[in-house]
Each structure stands twice: as structure tokens, then as C-alpha cells.
Design an enzyme around this catalytic site. Structure first.
Site, PDB file in Angstrom:
ATOM      1  N   GLU A   1      -1.934   4.957   3.347  1.00 33.78           N
ATOM      2  CA  GLU A   1      -1.917   3.564   2.902  1.00 33.78           C
ATOM      3  C   GLU A   1      -3.310   2.995   2.609  1.00 33.78           C
ATOM      4  OE1 GLU A   1       1.871   4.254   5.216  1.00 33.78           O
ATOM      5  OE2 GLU A   1      -0.252   4.743   5.503  1.00 33.78           O
TER       6      GLU A   1
ATOM      7  N   ARG B   1       2.680   7.907  10.292  1.00 33.79           N
ATOM      8  CA  ARG B   1       2.288   9.321  10.266  1.00 33.79           C
ATOM      9  C   ARG B   1       1.170   9.614  11.257  1.00 33.79           C
ATOM     10  NH1 ARG B   1       3.573  12.305   5.445  1.00 33.79           N
ATOM     11  NH2 ARG B   1       4.841  11.071   4.002  1.00 33.79           N
TER      12      ARG B   1
ATOM     13  N   HIS C   1       6.614   4.464  13.783  1.00 34.49           N
ATOM     14  CA  HIS C   1       6.994   5.229  12.599  1.00 34.49           C
ATOM     15  C   HIS C   1       5.828   5.807  11.812  1.00 34.49           C
ATOM     16  CE1 HIS C   1       5.817   1.461  10.684  1.00 34.49           C
ATOM     17  NE2 HIS C   1       5.758   2.127   9.539  1.00 34.49           N
TER      18      HIS C   1
ATOM     19  N   HIS D   1      13.407   5.257  14.347  1.00 29.65           N
ATOM     20  CA  HIS D   1      13.265   5.484  12.909  1.00 29.65           C
ATOM     21  C   HIS D   1      14.023   6.740  12.483  1.00 29.65           C
ATOM     22  CE1 HIS D   1      11.206   5.887   8.987  1.00 29.65           C
ATOM     23  NE2 HIS D   1      10.863   4.621   9.152  1.00 29.65           N
TER      24      HIS D   1
ATOM     25  N   GLU E   1      -0.356  -9.000  -1.490  1.00 27.58           N
ATOM     26  CA  GLU E   1      -0.929  -8.531  -0.221  1.00 27.58           C
ATOM     27  C   GLU E   1      -2.144  -7.638  -0.480  1.00 27.58           C
ATOM     28  OE1 GLU E   1       1.459  -7.777   3.715  1.00 27.58           O
ATOM     29  OE2 GLU E   1       0.893  -5.814   2.920  1.00 27.58           O
TER      30      GLU E   1
ATOM     31  N   ASP F   1       0.798  -1.225   0.000  1.00 29.38           N
ATOM     32  CA  ASP F   1       0.000   0.000   0.000  1.00 29.38           C
ATOM     33  C   ASP F   1       0.834   1.280   0.000  1.00 29.38           C
ATOM     34  OD1 ASP F   1       1.050  -0.049   2.593  1.00 29.38           O
ATOM     35  OD2 ASP F   1      -0.787  -0.887   3.439  1.00 29.38           O
TER      36      ASP F   1
END
Length: 373
Positions: A129, A209, A207, A240, A115, A93
Site C-alpha cells: 500500500e 500482509r 488482516h 478474515h 484519501e 492505496d
């Protein structure tokens, strides 16, 4: 037949590396790297021994998603014109996956989506995503669903069942490859004072957003409190590289004796740390799929998950983003060793390690689905 496999981030490399191997055994295969996450991407490519046939220079410091998408579409269009593949294979994604599929669609090239079918039902979670994979499903030709739940999501959206193949998740194939490599190249801990199995640890990653800003500050607060409360555990946090994560984490979690903030680790080391963990606390999708192989529970720091299989099988707790929810979920696992031990011999609900072979067989006209899942 000629296929082009497009990847741009470390998770894509991990999940597509076994597919590349399976495809190369039976058909002409071109690997295209967009370099969306350059440093971590190269690390994964090196481990799996993949040298891209095409490398696109699409990243610029501080660029927006729209700017990245524009650069990806232009570069991928040129690559498709030059290579003229029969199929384009994408995974998951990411912006790379969606743009590669859209560029292929514009040129009338068939798209295979590895996936496929993961959904939260909320376009803002995870962002971007959920939108990427939902839009991608409208233009894909073949949908390689990792589980029957993912297949059902696609069918509810009107995707014909004949265009869906339930394969299992290719991450399990990758894990099997890494575990085989440990027999001749043992992985070393990234912690200089590591004492192995004699010291239990909790692995933390963050990590996404959706967890930036105030949410991340709350996560740091609860991690500080929990690491002090459970001082007999070693808390390990590979931080990260994204400045939106790195700055707040390093600033707010410094000075805790039993919390080690380390640099990002390569994939074998990440799996090694998971395998030695009492618990993982994370917002990662991949870790939700990886931890069950080692019988390790995961506290998911998100409001939604597109991977309900792990929750339903008892491996994961969806804690949400609040301090209270995360604290409650972590304590429920750390205070109950018997519950953790009960996971050790359960099968991974995400696959059996043969997904890549099923994908290659489907593209070759010999579909073979998992028998259950």
C-alpha cells in the site's frame, strides 16, 4: 462532464459510496468494479445500494500481485476506451486504485485521488500500500487529502498546493449514513448470546500482509493470554477470509470460553461492534478512522501508521508487532477506565461528514476545504 469511479475492495466501496452519491447529483457518473475482493465487495455494494455499471473479472485463485496488476491494467484500459471519461476517481492505496490511475494516466485522463497523502515513510510497511499511494501521487491531477497532515506530506513531496484540497475523510460520511440507517433498521449483533451493554467487549481484527506468519502467531499468543487475564470481557474476533489469516487464527485461538471467533461481518455490523467496544485491537487503517466517532480507543498492531492524527488526538496507541508491545498497550487501556471514558465526547480528528460534497464541488470547479484539521 463524465467521471468514472473505480473500486475493487470493501474499504473502497465504503469510502467511495458517499462520493458516488455526491457526484451523481451533479454530473454523469460511471461506477466500475474490479472485484478485487469479491465476497466482501458485493456485501458493501449491496448495503449502499450501488450497482456497478461495469464489472471486471480480474481475480484468479492464488495469483500474484504482478499477475493481478497485469489483468487490472488490461481490463481497465478496455473500460476507459469504451467509456472515455473526463476524470477517473480512485481511493486510497489498493492495487485497484494504483492500476486504475496508471491506466488513466496512459490515456491522458485526469485522475482524482481520494484519501491522498497518507504516508508511513517505509515502502515495506504497509506492503504494497505505501508504494501504491506514493506512486499514485506522482500521476494524480487532483489530490483530495483527508487532513492537513496528509496535505503537508504531499507538499513535502513537491505536489503543488493548488492541486490539493483538504476534504476530511469520506469514511466519516459513510459512518453518518450508517448511523442514520440504524433509526429504521437496527443492527443485530452477530453473537447469539449477546447481552448488549451489560457485557463489555474487546473487538479484534487482523488482516495485513505484514502480520502474516510468525508475527500472526505472536499476535495469537498474546490474544490468548490477554483474553484469559481479562476474563470479564468478551473478546470478539471476526476472522478474515484470507487463508493466511484464517488457518492460524482458528487453529491457535480455539477453545477460549470468552473469545468468540465469528465470520466476517458487514459494514453496519462492524460499526455496531466498534460502538459497543471498550477497546479495539487491530491492524486496520479504516478502524483507526472509524473508532473515534464512537469515542473508542484503538491499539494498532503495526510498526508504522499513516494515520498519526488518531495517535496525536489520544484515540490510538501504536503498539508495534511484538507480543510485549501489544500486551503493554492493551493493558494500559483496559486497566484505565477513566482514560477510556475521556474519549467519549472528543471530535473525530478525521472529518466532519462533508468530505464527499467537497470532492464533488472541487471537480465541478468550486473547491471548498475544511476550515481546520
Amino acid at each position: 462532464m463524465k467521471v468514472m469511479v473505480v473500486m475493487g475492495t470493501r474499504p473502497e466501496v465504503i469510502k467511495l459510496a458517499p462520493v458516488v452519491g455526491a457526484l451523481r447529483a451533479v454530473m454523469e457518473t460511471v461506477v466500475c468494479s474490479t472485484g478485487q475482493h469479491r465476497e466482501m465487495l458485493d456485501q458493501a455494494l449491496s448495503f449502499f445500494g450501488i450497482v456497478p455499471d461495469l464489472e471486471l473479472d480480474t481475480m484468479r485463485p492464488g495469483q500474484t500481485l504482478n499477475a493481478l496488476s497485469a489483468r487490472l491494467l488490461a481490463a481497465l484500459d478496455e473500460a476507459l476506451e469504451h467509456e472515455a471519461p473526463d476524470w477517473v476517481i480512485v481511493q486510497g492505496d489498493t492495487t485497484t486504485a494504483f492500476c486504475a490511475a496508471l491506466a488513466a494516466f496512459h490515456r491522458g485522463i485526469r485522475v482524482g485521488h481520494v484519501e491522498a497523502g497518507l504516508r508511513t515513510g517505509d515502502l515495506a510497511s504497509p506492503f504494497p500500500e505505501e508504494a501504491n499511494r506514493s506512486l499514485l501521487s506522482r500521476i494524480a491531477t487532483l489530490h483530495f487529502a483527508p487532513t492537513r497532515l496528509a496535505r503537508d506530506n504531499l507538499i513535502r513531496e513537491g505536489v503543488p498546493a493548488a492541486r490539493i484540497v483538504v476534504t476530511g475523510n469520506t469514511v466519516v460520511d459513510a459512518i453518518h449514513a450508517v448511523r442514520r440507517s440504524w433509526a429504521h433498521t437496527p443492527t443485530r449483533s452477530p453473537l447469539p448470546d449477546w447481552t448488549g451493554a451489560q457485557q463489555s467487549h474487546v473487538l479484534v481484527t487482523c488482516h495485513r500482509r505484514e502480520n502474516f506468519g510468525d508475527v500472526l502467531s505472536g499476535i495469537c499468543k498474546v490474544l490468548r493470554d490477554l483474553s484469559e487475564r481479562y476474563a470479564d470481557y468478551r473478546w470478539v474476533f471476526p476472522v478474515h477470509l484470507n487463508p493466511a489469516v484464517r488457518g492460524p487464527v482458528l487453529r491457535e485461538l480455539g477453545g477460549i470460553p470468552n473469545l468468540a471467533m465469528i465470520e466476517p461481518v458487514d459494514y453496519p455490523t462492524s460499526l455496531y461492534l466498534i460502538s459497543r467496544s471498550a477497546l479495539v485491537v487491530s491492524d486496520s487503517g479504516g478502524i483507526q478512522e472509524e473508532a473515534p466517532t464512537f469515542g473508542v480507543p484503538v491499539v494498532v498492531m503495526r510498526n508504522h501508521t499513516e494515520r498519526r492524527e488518531g495517535v496525536d488526538a489520544g484515540f490510538a496507541t501504536l503498539a508495534g508487532q511484538s507480543v510485549e508491545g501489544i500486551e503493554r498497550a492493551v493493558t494500559s487501556w483496559l486497566d484505565d477506565p477513566a482514560r477510556r471514558e475521556s474519549l467519549r465526547n472528543r471530535p473525530n480528528p478525521y472529518g466532519d461528514g462533508a468530505a464527499s460534497q467537497r470532492i464533488a464541488a472541487s471537480l465541478g470547479g468550486r473547491p471548498d476545504e475544511v476550515s481546520s484539521g
